[in-house]
Design a protein around this motif. Sequence first.
Motif, short mmCIF file in Angstrom:
data_model
loop_
_atom_site.label_atom_id
_atom_site.label_comp_id
_atom_site.label_asym_id
_atom_site.label_seq_id
_atom_site.Cartn_x
_atom_site.Cartn_y
_atom_site.Cartn_z
N GLU A 1 0.81 -1.22 0.00
CA GLU A 1 0.00 0.00 0.00
C GLU A 1 0.84 1.27 0.00
O GLU A 1 0.32 2.35 -0.30
N THR A 2 2.13 1.17 0.32
CA THR A 2 3.01 2.33 0.22
C THR A 2 3.83 2.32 -1.07
O THR A 2 4.64 3.21 -1.30
N GLY A 3 3.65 1.29 -1.89
CA GLY A 3 4.34 1.23 -3.18
C GLY A 3 5.75 0.70 -3.11
O GLY A 3 6.47 0.74 -4.13
N MET A 4 6.21 0.20 -1.96
CA MET A 4 7.56 -0.34 -1.87
C MET A 4 7.70 -1.61 -2.71
O MET A 4 8.77 -1.90 -3.25
N ILE A 5 6.62 -2.36 -2.83
CA ILE A 5 6.51 -3.46 -3.78
C ILE A 5 5.32 -3.13 -4.68
O ILE A 5 4.23 -2.83 -4.19
N PRO A 6 5.50 -3.15 -6.00
CA PRO A 6 4.40 -2.78 -6.90
C PRO A 6 3.18 -3.68 -6.70
O PRO A 6 3.30 -4.90 -6.62
N MET A 7 2.02 -3.05 -6.60
CA MET A 7 0.77 -3.79 -6.44
C MET A 7 0.22 -4.19 -7.81
O MET A 7 0.11 -3.36 -8.71
N VAL A 8 -0.10 -5.46 -7.94
CA VAL A 8 -0.73 -5.98 -9.15
C VAL A 8 -2.12 -6.47 -8.78
O VAL A 8 -2.26 -7.30 -7.86
N GLU A 9 -3.14 -5.94 -9.45
CA GLU A 9 -4.50 -6.36 -9.16
C GLU A 9 -4.96 -7.40 -10.19
O GLU A 9 -4.57 -7.33 -11.35
N PRO A 10 -5.70 -8.42 -9.79
CA PRO A 10 -6.33 -8.61 -8.47
C PRO A 10 -5.46 -9.38 -7.46
O PRO A 10 -5.83 -9.46 -6.30
N VAL A 11 -4.29 -9.90 -7.90
CA VAL A 11 -3.47 -10.69 -7.00
C VAL A 11 -2.00 -10.31 -7.18
O VAL A 11 -1.50 -10.22 -8.32
N THR A 12 -1.31 -10.05 -6.07
CA THR A 12 0.13 -9.81 -6.07
C THR A 12 0.80 -10.93 -5.29
O THR A 12 0.38 -11.25 -4.18
N THR A 13 1.83 -11.51 -5.88
CA THR A 13 2.57 -12.58 -5.19
C THR A 13 4.04 -12.19 -5.06
O THR A 13 4.62 -11.61 -5.98
N PHE A 14 4.63 -12.51 -3.94
CA PHE A 14 6.05 -12.30 -3.72
C PHE A 14 6.47 -13.09 -2.49
O PHE A 14 5.64 -13.69 -1.80
N ASN A 15 7.76 -13.10 -2.21
CA ASN A 15 8.31 -13.81 -1.06
C ASN A 15 8.94 -12.84 -0.08
O ASN A 15 9.54 -11.84 -0.46
N LEU A 16 8.77 -13.15 1.21
CA LEU A 16 9.46 -12.43 2.28
C LEU A 16 10.51 -13.34 2.89
O LEU A 16 10.25 -14.53 3.15
N ASP A 17 11.67 -12.78 3.16
CA ASP A 17 12.76 -13.51 3.80
C ASP A 17 12.68 -13.26 5.30
O ASP A 17 12.68 -12.11 5.75
N THR A 18 12.58 -14.33 6.09
CA THR A 18 12.49 -14.22 7.54
C THR A 18 13.57 -15.06 8.20
O THR A 18 14.19 -15.91 7.55
N ALA A 19 13.75 -14.88 9.49
CA ALA A 19 14.75 -15.66 10.22
C ALA A 19 14.32 -17.12 10.36
O ALA A 19 15.13 -17.96 10.75
N ALA A 20 13.06 -17.43 10.04
CA ALA A 20 12.57 -18.81 10.08
C ALA A 20 12.54 -19.44 8.69
O ALA A 20 12.18 -20.60 8.56
N GLY A 21 12.90 -18.68 7.67
CA GLY A 21 12.88 -19.21 6.31
C GLY A 21 12.05 -18.36 5.38
O GLY A 21 11.48 -17.32 5.76
N LEU A 22 11.94 -18.81 4.16
CA LEU A 22 11.21 -18.08 3.12
C LEU A 22 9.70 -18.24 3.34
O LEU A 22 9.20 -19.33 3.58
N VAL A 23 8.97 -17.12 3.25
CA VAL A 23 7.52 -17.12 3.43
C VAL A 23 6.89 -16.55 2.17
O VAL A 23 7.21 -15.43 1.75
N GLY A 24 6.00 -17.34 1.56
CA GLY A 24 5.33 -16.91 0.35
C GLY A 24 4.12 -16.05 0.66
O GLY A 24 3.34 -16.36 1.56
N ILE A 25 3.94 -14.96 -0.08
CA ILE A 25 2.83 -14.03 0.12
C ILE A 25 1.95 -14.00 -1.14
O ILE A 25 2.45 -13.86 -2.25
#
Length: 349
Positions: free
Chosen positions: A106-130
């Motif tokens: 919502e702040t545009g740091m990752i481009p929003m694609v409608e109706p669905v945006t997919t990406f991965n977040l890197d965490t200390a527990a491993g890769l998390v799919g969004i």
Amino acid sequence: MQLKSYISVVGCHAEGEVGDVIVGGVLDAPRTCKTMYEKLVYFQTQRDDIRQLLLNEPRGRSSMNANLILPPCDPQAEAGFLIMESDEYAPMSGSNAICTATVLLETGMIPMVEPVTTFNLDTAAGLVGITAACENGKCKAVTFDNAASFVFGLDIPIEVPGLGTVRVDVAWGGMMFALVDAASCGLKIDNSHGPKLVEVGERIKRAVQSQYVPIHPENPLIKGVTNFCWTQPSEQIQDKLVAVNTVVVSPGRFDRSPCGTGTCARMAVMHARGELQVQQQFEHRSIIGTKFDCQIRATTKVGEHDAILARITGRAWITSFKQVVLDPTDPFPSGFRVPDQWHVPSDSS
């Protein structure tokens, strides 16, 4: 005015749980940190002043978290983030992942694609799919595919001062959880039982910590129970299982959301008991009535442990845009805690 700190924060909550997101004013960990877990250790040991400044009073409060967006270490991820809670740096948190994904979009740091945006977040527990459902510039819901969750033990007998023997399940859902059926301690997940649920939950958790120390098979630095989850039995409502839980977060307060990692831990326990099957719809509710929609998408192994891959959907809302500052003459650079809000129960009944 010369300031010692100037941190840009986007306020956010996921299903009631505050998970503010730091978007500026904090530099990345040194290049010697090659994983998000190493970055976690760096901020925990070298830059904990940031967590204390944001979460302790007078700027923070006990019922909030802060998430620090950083460059990812895994090339499959678009962003990395660290989760700062009142008493720890969580390797993973579901409500905080939902907040972070919502703010990134919502702040545009990752481009929003409608109706669905997919990406991965890197965490200390491993890769998390969004997977984010988006409409008219709004992130309406976030689904995260968590790293594997698994059970360390079921019905572990724990001796608790003032309570006697309590049967505890211990599971990993991105954080280490002890889970107990509230009715087994004569309690119910309800606001009227709130103070007792917190006091007894903290007491059981400390007893578990002194008597049982689980160690993550893939990262031995992650060990010991840090969270406690009260549960109530699930019931079939139409086409899905529905259950209520509440997680007691140290130093003594409820997670306002159904708790993402706690939900993953509970789903692993339910699967191990034969109560929840792969692809079965499961709705997990919080003490304030908010919900996560959940399912086990597949099973796997973590070391010698049978494990599940959980998928959870929830919602988040941006609440504010703020700059948190530290005046060099402020007498509370690390903040403070007062026991009326930062409750730590005694070991006695």
